[in-house]
Motif scaffolding. Structure first.
Motif: not given
Length: 282
Positions: A177, A229, A245, A268
């Motif tokens: 992350h 994302p 995400v 993630a």
């Protein structure tokens, strides 16, 4: 070895459906969705273990009596669901799903950072039985103009200078992350929070630094949402196609309700399980 026997079932608008018998067991599919469902069930049943390869597309086509295009579409469906990842020169790999625990309030416990040296991302690693090192977190620090969201949170005009501290956190070399915090210069000027060195901002991390500055964290608000994302996020987090995400927005306050950190995180989705323990309010 001879191919498994195939029985032509129907032809409609150029589409051919098959029933395939292999080792005395009929296996049928009428299109890529059905094949995807069959492979999905096999993965969940453990027939294909995490980290292992699915058979080659040509082999799956023969096994299920479909053409390679149908197999390719089915694999694409499973990839979009986060179950498999096509890897060049290796094939289609079943995704591993050992999500790290992302703790709730416990990750911010004062005993961890005020009286110890366990910052939030380390608390998650330890709770998940993961090895870690301080350099699993990288930092980029710069003085920028506050965007509308940051400005609104702090109650300052958009364009006012704030410090941006952007971190990328990894687990065993794989990014999990990003977290970007924004601070008012008068709160952090000259402190380790504006030092771009890798790792937390000294012993106890940023919360310890703010406490020494007279701004001890007391309470916070976290808002979590999900989306697909951006291309930049997918590249930075090394995400497979189709993985979403989790977006975290965190606001940290003193006991006097002074905002001392505004942060945005991009996680993630498959690499965390979000765990919250709390007492039910009256």
């Amino acid at each position: 070895m001879s191919d498994p026997p195939c029985t032509l079932m129907a032809t409609l608008n150029g589409r051919v459906d098959f029933t395939v018998e292999e080792k005395g067991r009929p296996m049928g599919t009428t299109g890529y969705r059905e094949l995807a469902a069959t492979l999905r069930d096999a993965i969940k049943a453990g027939e294909y273990q995490p980290g292992s390869n699915l058979p080659k597309q040509s082999e799956l086509a023969v096994q299920y009596g479909v053409n390679v295009k149908t197999v390719r579409q089915a694999i694409g469906q499973l990839e979009s669901e986060g179950l498999v990842t096509p890897i060049r020169r290796r094939g289609t790999v079943v995704r591993e799903h050992p999500p790290m625990r992302r703790l709730g309030t416990e990750r911010y416990a004062k005993r961890k950072w005020k009286f110890g040296d366990t910052v939030a991302f380390v608390a998650d690693r330890e709770a998940s039985g993961r090895a870690w090192k301080l350099t699993d977190q990288t930092n980029t620090v710069q003085l920028i103009e506050a965007d509308a969201e940051v400005a609104e949170a702090y109650g300052i005009p958009a364009g006012t200078n704030v410090y941006e501290r952007a971190r990328t956190v990894s687990d065993a070399g794989r990014p999990t992350h990003t977290l970007t915090s924004y601070y008012l210069p008068e709160h952090v000027e000259g402190t380790p929070l504006v030092d771009p060195a890798a790792g937390p901002a000294g012993r106890g991390g940023g919360f310890a630094v703010l406490t020494l500055q007279g701004y001890e964290p007391d309470h916070m608000t976290e808002t979590i949402s999900a989306r697909m994302p951006t291309p930049e996020e997918a590249k930075k987090l090394e995400l497979p196609s189709g993985e979403p995400v989790m977006i975290l927005v965190r606001q940290t306050y003193t006991a006097e309700d002074v905002l001392i950190e505004f942060a945005r995180g991009v996680h993630a989705a498959s690499r965390f399980s979000w765990t919250y323990d709390f007492k039910l309010p009256d």
